[in-house]
Design an enzyme around this catalytic site. Structure first.
Site, PDB file in Angstrom:
ATOM      1  N   SER A 104     -43.251 -84.101  50.005  1.00 52.53           N
ATOM      2  CA  SER A 104     -42.737 -83.000  50.811  1.00 52.53           C
ATOM      3  C   SER A 104     -41.691 -83.392  51.850  1.00 52.53           C
ATOM      4  O   SER A 104     -41.134 -82.516  52.516  1.00 52.53           O
ATOM      5  CB  SER A 104     -43.900 -82.270  51.491  1.00 52.53           C
ATOM      6  OG  SER A 104     -44.625 -81.524  50.534  1.00 52.53           O
ATOM      7  N   TYR A 210     -48.951 -72.977  54.242  1.00 52.29           N
ATOM      8  CA  TYR A 210     -48.088 -73.939  53.545  1.00 52.29           C
ATOM      9  C   TYR A 210     -48.151 -73.689  52.047  1.00 52.29           C
ATOM     10  O   TYR A 210     -49.222 -73.720  51.448  1.00 52.29           O
ATOM     11  CB  TYR A 210     -48.559 -75.347  53.876  1.00 52.29           C
ATOM     12  CG  TYR A 210     -47.605 -76.451  53.519  1.00 52.29           C
ATOM     13  CD1 TYR A 210     -46.762 -76.996  54.480  1.00 52.29           C
ATOM     14  CD2 TYR A 210     -47.560 -76.967  52.232  1.00 52.29           C
ATOM     15  CE1 TYR A 210     -45.891 -78.032  54.167  1.00 52.29           C
ATOM     16  CE2 TYR A 210     -46.694 -77.996  51.911  1.00 52.29           C
ATOM     17  CZ  TYR A 210     -45.856 -78.524  52.878  1.00 52.29           C
ATOM     18  OH  TYR A 210     -45.000 -79.541  52.560  1.00 52.29           O
ATOM     19  N   SER A 211     -46.992 -73.444  51.444  1.00 57.41           N
ATOM     20  CA  SER A 211     -46.955 -73.151  50.014  1.00 57.41           C
ATOM     21  C   SER A 211     -45.719 -73.770  49.387  1.00 57.41           C
ATOM     22  O   SER A 211     -44.584 -73.447  49.763  1.00 57.41           O
ATOM     23  CB  SER A 211     -46.950 -71.637  49.770  1.00 57.41           C
ATOM     24  OG  SER A 211     -46.738 -71.342  48.398  1.00 57.41           O
ATOM     25  N   ASN A 212     -45.909 -74.646  48.421  1.00 57.70           N
ATOM     26  CA  ASN A 212     -44.777 -75.232  47.716  1.00 57.70           C
ATOM     27  C   ASN A 212     -43.953 -74.207  46.967  1.00 57.70           C
ATOM     28  O   ASN A 212     -42.772 -74.419  46.702  1.00 57.70           O
ATOM     29  CB  ASN A 212     -45.277 -76.308  46.750  1.00 57.70           C
ATOM     30  CG  ASN A 212     -45.684 -77.573  47.477  1.00 57.70           C
ATOM     31  OD1 ASN A 212     -44.932 -78.122  48.257  1.00 57.70           O
ATOM     32  ND2 ASN A 212     -46.915 -78.015  47.228  1.00 57.70           N
TER      33      ASN A 212
END
Length: 409
Positions: A104, A210-212
Site C-alpha cells: 500500500s 480502508y478499502s483497496n
C-alpha cells in the site's frame, strides 16, 4: 509545523498500533523468487557509522522477521543499513540497494497522479466519479476525494472486518488459497465487479473504511481520463521526471527485476504449519492499490519530492495532508497519513504497506521532505504474528530517526 497539516496527536501506545495497522492494512496475500536480475541497481553507499540505527533495525530480526533494509536521509546525510538474511538458509544480508514490493505504499503514487489531473482541470475532486467513469452500480455520490480518502463506503475486495472484528476474506483468502492464487492475473474491472457484488459499508461520505477497491477505481479513473495505461501515466508523470529508474508499475510480471531479498509466508494447512517462498507474485491483484515495486532510494526521492512541493500545487498538497476526522488515529488524508509523534519528534507523513504476503514497506517524511525513512521488511519462517511483532521495533526505529532516540516525552 504547518497549520495546514492538522496532525492527529498520538504516539504511544495508540500511535504505534495505528501505524502498525497502516503498515499491514489493506491486503491479504502471495509470491517465490526471481532467479535472474534484469535490472542493475548501483550499490548503495555505506553511509555514516550510526550504531543506534543499526541496532534499531536489528530489533526487527530479533522479533522474528527474516530481514530488513532501511535508508535514512536527514541533516546528517544519508545512512543505509540492513539486518537479517537475504534468503532463508543463507548468511547473506538483504541488499541495501534491493528492490521490494511496496504493497500500500503504492497509494501515495496513485493519489499524486489523480491530484495532478485535478490540478490540470481534467478531474474535479468533488464531482461524481461516474461522470468520468461509467460503471454499473457505481454510486453517483462517490467522488474522487472519497476514493483517495477511503470514504466511499465501497466494499474492500481484499477482505473486510465484520462489526464483531471477524475477518471476511475477499477474492483471495489467507492460507492455502493465497499460495495457490498468488500468480493469477486479475482484470481491475473484475476486482471492482466483485466489490460491487457486496453491500456497501456505509453511504458515500458518511464514514471511513480502508478499502483497496477505492484505489482500483482510481486506476480506472486515471486510465479513462488520460486514455493511457496506469503504468504509462506513472512513468510519464512521476518516474521519469524524478529519475526513479528502479520503480516498477504493476504488470503481469511475477518476478522482481533486480537484486532483492526473498519473502516468505507461514500458514497452517490441514493442521500443519508450512512456509512458502512467495517472492513471485502477480501484481495485478493489487494494481494501483499496492502492486508497485521499488527501492528505498526511489521511495526517498519520491516522498521527499512530494512533500517539498515538487509534484503538486500547494493547495492540493494541503488537501492531501488534511486528515479525515473519522479515520481516527491513522490520520488519513488523500493517500497519506499525517501524525504528530510528540514534542521531541514533530509531525510525519507516511504510508506503509504490505504486499500479498512476504513483504512490508515503510515510507516516512517530515512535512518539508528533508528527513525521510524508507525501507522494506521481509517475512520469514518464525512463528510470529507480524502485525504484533512489528510494533515495538517499529516504535524504536521511529524514535531514533524522528525523535533523536528520546521518545515522545
Amino acid at each position: 509545523m504547518s497549520a495546514s497539516l492538522r496532525p492527529v496527536k498520538i504516539f504511544r501506545p495508540a500511535a504505534v498500533t495505528a501505524l502498525a495497522a497502516g503498515l499491514l492494512a489493506g491486503t491479504v496475500a502471495p509470491g517465490a523468487a526471481a532467479a535472474d536480475s534484469r535490472t542493475t541497481v548501483p550499490n548503495a553507499a555505506a553511509g555514516q557509522d550510526r550504531p543506534e540505527l543499526q541496532k534499531a533495525i536489528q530489533a526487527f530480526v530479533d522479533a522474528g522477521f527474516a530481514g530488513v533494509q532501511v535508508r535514512v536521509n536527514d541533516e546528517r546525510g544519508e545512512w543505509v543499513g540492513s539486518a537479517g538474511v537475504r534468503r532463508l538458509g543463507s548468511p547473506a544480508k538483504p541488499p541495501t540497494n534491493g528492490l521490494f514490493r511496496l504493497g500500500s505504499s503504492t497509494k501515495p503514487f496513485t493519489a499524486t497522479l489523480v491530484l495532478q489531473l485535478v490540478a490540470e482541470g481534467r478531474i474535479k475532486l468533488d464531482a461524481p466519479v461516474a461522470d468520468y467513469l461509467p460503471q454499473d452500480r457505481l454510486d453517483r455520490r462517490i467522488t474522487a476525494r472519497m476514493l483517495l480518502q477511503h470514504t466511499s463506503g465501497v466494499y474492500n475486495y481484499t477482505g473486510e472486518l465484520d462489526p464483531d472484528g471477524t475477518f471476511v476474506p475477499g477474492l483471495i483468502a489467507p492460507g492455502r488459497d493465497l499460495v495457490e492464487k498468488r500468480l493469477r492475473s486479475y482484470r481491475q474491472e473484475d476486482l471492482v465487479r466483485f466489490a460491487f457484488s457486496k453491500p456497501a459499508r456505509f453511504e458515500p461520505g458518511t464514514g471511513w473504511s480502508y478499502s483497496n477497491t477505492n484505489y482500483t477505481l482510481a486506476q480506472l479513473l486515471i486510465e479513462k481520463v488520460t486514455g493511457r495505461s496506469y503504468a504509462e501515466e506513472m512513468r510519464r508523470r512521476i518516474l521519469r521526471p524524478l529519475g526513479l529508474k528502479h520503480t516498477v508499475p504493476p504488470s503481469t510480471r511475477t518476478g522482481i527485476p533486480g537484486p532483492h531479498a526473498r519473502g516468505y509466508y507461514r500458514y497452517e494447512d490441514a493442521g500443519q504449519w508450512k512456509v512458502v517462498d512467495v517472492t513471485r507474485q502477480n501484481p495485478t491483484y493489487l494494481g494501483a492499490a499496492g502492486g508497485m515495486i521499488s527501492t528505498s532510494e526511489d521511495l526517498h526521492r519520491f516522498f521527499s519530492a512530494l512533500n517539498s512541493g515538487k509534484l503538486l500545487p500547494a493547495k492540493l498538497l494541503t488537501e492531501m495532508r488534511r486528515p479525515h476526522p473519522k479515520s481516527g488515529a491513522l490520520g488519513y488524508g488523500l493517500g497519506v497519513s499525517v501524525q504528530d509523534l510528540g514534542p521531541n519528534c514533530g509531525t510525519v507523513l507516511h504510508h506503509n504497506g504490505n504486499a500479498l504476503a512476504g513483504y512490508a514497506s515503510i515510507m516516512y517524511s517530515t512535512p518539508d521532505g528533508k528527513k525521510t525513512l524508507t525501507g522494506s521488511i521481509t517475512m520469514g519462517d518464525a512463528a510470529i504474528e507480524p502485525s504484533q511483532a512489528y510494533v515495538k521495533p517499529h516504535e524504536k526505529l521511529l524514535e531514533e530517526v524522528f525523535c533523536g532516540g528520546q521518545g515522545a516525552s
